[in-house]
Design an enzyme around this catalytic site. Structure first.
Site, PDB file in Angstrom:
ATOM      1  N   GLY A  93      -7.447   9.432  -1.156  1.00 41.89           N
ATOM      2  CA  GLY A  93      -6.198   8.812  -0.715  1.00 41.89           C
ATOM      3  C   GLY A  93      -6.327   8.150   0.638  1.00 41.89           C
ATOM      4  N   LYS A 114     -13.173   7.817   6.540  1.00 38.65           N
ATOM      5  CA  LYS A 114     -11.976   8.621   6.325  1.00 38.65           C
ATOM      6  C   LYS A 114     -10.911   8.104   7.285  1.00 38.65           C
ATOM      7  CE  LYS A 114     -10.886  13.550   5.960  1.00 38.65           C
ATOM      8  NZ  LYS A 114     -11.495  14.888   5.994  1.00 38.65           N
ATOM      9  N   ASP A 126      -0.193   7.557   3.952  1.00 38.10           N
ATOM     10  CA  ASP A 126      -0.406   6.254   4.596  1.00 38.10           C
ATOM     11  C   ASP A 126      -1.879   5.841   4.615  1.00 38.10           C
ATOM     12  OD1 ASP A 126      -1.433   7.987   6.469  1.00 38.10           O
ATOM     13  OD2 ASP A 126       0.044   7.537   8.038  1.00 38.10           O
ATOM     14  N   GLY A 127      -2.754   6.730   4.149  1.00 39.26           N
ATOM     15  CA  GLY A 127      -4.176   6.392   4.111  1.00 39.26           C
ATOM     16  C   GLY A 127      -4.860   6.474   5.465  1.00 39.26           C
ATOM     17  N   ARG A 184     -17.327  16.513  -6.360  1.00 37.87           N
ATOM     18  CA  ARG A 184     -16.582  17.745  -6.130  1.00 37.87           C
ATOM     19  C   ARG A 184     -16.371  18.455  -7.456  1.00 37.87           C
ATOM     20  NH1 ARG A 184     -13.124  15.812  -1.630  1.00 37.87           N
ATOM     21  NH2 ARG A 184     -13.963  13.768  -1.129  1.00 37.87           N
ATOM     22  N   ASP A 253     -10.947  20.482  -5.035  1.00 42.64           N
ATOM     23  CA  ASP A 253     -11.346  19.138  -4.607  1.00 42.64           C
ATOM     24  C   ASP A 253     -12.094  19.198  -3.275  1.00 42.64           C
ATOM     25  OD1 ASP A 253      -8.516  19.898  -4.056  1.00 42.64           O
ATOM     26  OD2 ASP A 253      -8.656  18.253  -2.625  1.00 42.64           O
TER      27      ASP A 253
HETATM   28  P1  AMP Z   1      -7.303  17.324   1.842  1.00 48.11           P
HETATM   29  O1  AMP Z   1      -6.432  18.525   1.682  1.00 48.11           O
HETATM   30  O2  AMP Z   1      -7.399  16.800   3.243  1.00 48.11           O
HETATM   31  O3  AMP Z   1      -8.646  17.525   1.226  1.00 48.11           O
HETATM   32  O4  AMP Z   1      -6.582  16.150   1.037  1.00 48.11           O
HETATM   33  C1  AMP Z   1      -6.051  16.307  -0.226  1.00 48.11           C
HETATM   34  C2  AMP Z   1      -5.703  14.983  -0.833  1.00 48.11           C
HETATM   35  O5  AMP Z   1      -4.704  14.320  -0.064  1.00 48.11           O
HETATM   36  C3  AMP Z   1      -6.849  14.016  -0.965  1.00 48.11           C
HETATM   37  O6  AMP Z   1      -6.680  13.324  -2.168  1.00 48.11           O
HETATM   38  C4  AMP Z   1      -6.647  13.104   0.234  1.00 48.11           C
HETATM   39  O7  AMP Z   1      -7.243  11.846   0.020  1.00 48.11           O
HETATM   40  C5  AMP Z   1      -5.143  13.004   0.281  1.00 48.11           C
HETATM   41  N1  AMP Z   1      -4.629  12.655   1.618  1.00 48.11           N
HETATM   42  C6  AMP Z   1      -4.649  13.420   2.736  1.00 48.11           C
HETATM   43  N2  AMP Z   1      -4.085  12.766   3.765  1.00 48.11           N
HETATM   44  C7  AMP Z   1      -3.710  11.538   3.319  1.00 48.11           C
HETATM   45  C8  AMP Z   1      -3.089  10.396   3.900  1.00 48.11           C
HETATM   46  N3  AMP Z   1      -2.723  10.367   5.186  1.00 48.11           N
HETATM   47  N4  AMP Z   1      -2.874   9.333   3.100  1.00 48.11           N
HETATM   48  C9  AMP Z   1      -3.229   9.336   1.807  1.00 48.11           C
HETATM   49  N5  AMP Z   1      -3.818  10.361   1.215  1.00 48.11           N
HETATM   50  C10 AMP Z   1      -4.062  11.469   1.938  1.00 48.11           C
HETATM   51 MG    MG Z   2     -10.222  16.971   0.586  1.00 43.87          MG
END
Ligand code: AMP
Ligand code: MG
Length: 486
Positions: A93, A114, A126-127, A184, A253
């Site tokens: 994301g 990232k 917001d990516g 993953r 994941d």
């Molecule tokens: P994480 O718990 O950090 O491993 O993230 C879990 C999921 O949320 C993954 O698919 C990430 O890409 C997505 N994600 C985390 N933060 C953001 C963000 N600010 N914008 C878009 N996707 C996010």
């Molecule tokens: Mg992750």
């Protein structure tokens, strides 16, 4: 050969060449004034990248995704995952795989941004990423590497010059992460749940070629692959337990096929030892507490094994039986790695049947006394004695006598075991209060605190590190909490 921006990438794009459902082509977001916050020159050298000076504008431009190198083919990877036990579709994301770089040693590594903007998998996010959490990933990842624990690494953090909207506006950043791959458990769950058996086979063949090429010739390559992943994770999680590392968000994941630690979000190191310790503010049930990491790893590996069932045997019951046997091997594998590691921490070179009880008695005594995890082991390694504040603890004193006797049966003393123990019991780990202090300074444009911390973390077994990096936080501090989703 260096490219126009001064880098010498050797990109391949094997993942992008998988069937189209596995990824989406993306373009990193535009950032007007990126500036390098930190660049990992040592890693760049290991990768054969010959990165120019961090001050060169082209470096920030490339490492913020603004100038795409020739041969790169940016994609976001699709994956699913069990988050706190619930299954969801996820995907990168806020991450973009720039490409896979072939190092001079012939290794193929993912180079991933990232915080580089939205992708088709961003859902409501917001990516983007904030500077603090990206620097945290950089620091903790490098510390883990220095401790000898398999991990993704960080090549750079570039401040985007723009704010990201969180509880308050924060400086934005892009992290460049280097990994053996970003495959993953969740990637396999995605293939199994949404694409079907032939996609799982394609993915498994890809993963075997990438991580376990020698297994392709096995009579049962997919079973051998499953076993290899189980073994790597057993070793990895044991190595976390041995240094008091709490990952904080062991969703499927966030569990790699390569066996590298990935995604340093709400992670933390134990100061005071307590088996139930949990730091993440969102982990209310303590699912990912310190003591739960081994069983959770096994739970995650069950989800992985389920995705491989159709490849293990045409007969479903046979496949389940085979997978179950493999999954059950996690416990003895983990316990073997853990106990071997604990023996080394205590300077023991031989095996005795009471060793597990000896270790457990120490941990129990440490927990009752509120002993500092890293500090207690290090003190034993340096002086053969308990830390001063624990010397009058009855349980621990009794334990020390037992330990001394145990070493005596090997013809050694706590003092003579010291050198071996000092090589495995770190003096310096990224203690939470030191990491926070470094990130706070960095947010105020002072990177010196972080550089000093990184220097200490790069030699974790060296007693000559400044005492402030070796000491636990002041006793009256409020409980440390970490926050996810930043
Ligand atoms: P994480 O718990 O950090 O491993 O993230 C879990 C999921 O949320 C993954 O698919 C990430 O890409 C997505 N994600 C985390 N933060 C953001 C963000 N600010 N914008 C878009 N996707 C996010
Ligand atoms: Mg992750």
């Amino acid at each position: 050969m260096n490219d126009a921006n001064g880098f010498s990438w050797e990109f391949e794009n094997t993942y992008a060449e998988l069937p189209p459902e596995f990824s989406a082509e993306v373009t990193p977001a535009r950032f007007r004034s990126p500036r390098v916050a930190i660049l990992n020159h040592r890693l760049a050298d290991e990768l054969g990248l010959s990165v120019p000076d961090a001050e060169e504008p082209s470096v920030a431009s490339v490492l913020a995704g603004q100038a795409i190198p020739a041969g790169a083919r940016p994609i976001a990877q699709a994956y699913a995952g069990h988050q706190f036990g619930g299954f969801t579709m996820l995907g990168d994301g806020r991450a973009i795989l720039l490409g896979e770089h072939r190092t001079p040693a012939g290794r193929l590594v993912d180079v991933q941004f990232k915080g580089s903007g939205r992708t088709p998998y961003s859902r409501r996010g917001d990516g983007l990423a904030a500077l603090g959490p990206m620097l945290r990933e950089y620091v903790v990842g490098e510390a883990m590497h220095a401790l000898g624990i398999p991990t993704t690494r960080s090549l750079a953090v570039v401040a985007t010059g723009e704010k990201v909207r969180r509880e308050r506006p924060l400086p934005g950043a892009v992290l460049t992460r280097v990994a053996a791959s970003h495959l993953r458990v969740g990637t396999f769950e995605y293939a199994a749940s949404f694409l079907g058996e032939s996609a799982v086979r394609t993915l498994a063949d890809y993963a075997i070629a990438r991580h376990d090429p020698e297994l392709a010739a096995e009579p049962q390559p997919y079973l051998a692959f499953l076993r290899a992943v189980i073994d790597r994770q057993a070793a990895l999680v044991a190595s976390w337990q041995l240094v008091g590392f709490v990952h904080g968000v062991m969703n499927t994941d966030n569990m790699t096929i390569s066996g590298e630690t990935i995604d340093y979000g709400p992670c933390a190191f134990l100061d005071e030892y307590h088996a139930d310790m949990v730091f993440s503010s969102i982990d209310e049930g303590g699912r990912y507490a310190y003591k739960n990491q081994p069983p959770i790893a096994q739970w995650n590996l069950c989800r992985f094994a389920e995705t491989l069932l159709p490849l293990l045997d045409a007969d479903k019951d046979e496949a389940v039986a085979t997978a179950t046997t493999a999954i059950e091997s996690f416990v003895p594998a983990y316990e073997g790695y853990w106990l071997d590691g604990m023996r080394r921490k205590l300077g023991l070179q031989q095996e005795e049947s009471g060793d597990r009880e000896l270790v457990e008695a120490l941990l129990k005594g440490m927990q009752a006394a509120g002993a500092d995890f890293t500090g207690t082991f290090r003190q034993l390694a340096e002086t053969g004695r308990l830390p001063l504040d624990l010397e009058n603890d009855e349980c621990l004193r009794a334990w020390r006598e037992q330990w001394t006797e145990r070493l005596g049966r090997e013809g050694r003393t706590p003092e003579s075991a010291g050198p071996q123990m000092r090589a495995v019991n770190p003096a310096v780990v990224p203690r939470n209060h030191r990491v926070e202090e470094a990130l706070a300074a960095a947010e105020n444009d002072d990177m010196t605190v972080l550089h000093d911390l990184l220097a200490a973390l790069s030699k974790p077994f060296d007693s000559s590190a400044a005492p402030e990096y070796q000491q636990p936080p002041p006793a009256n501090r409020p409980r440390y909490r970490t926050f996810c989703g930043t």
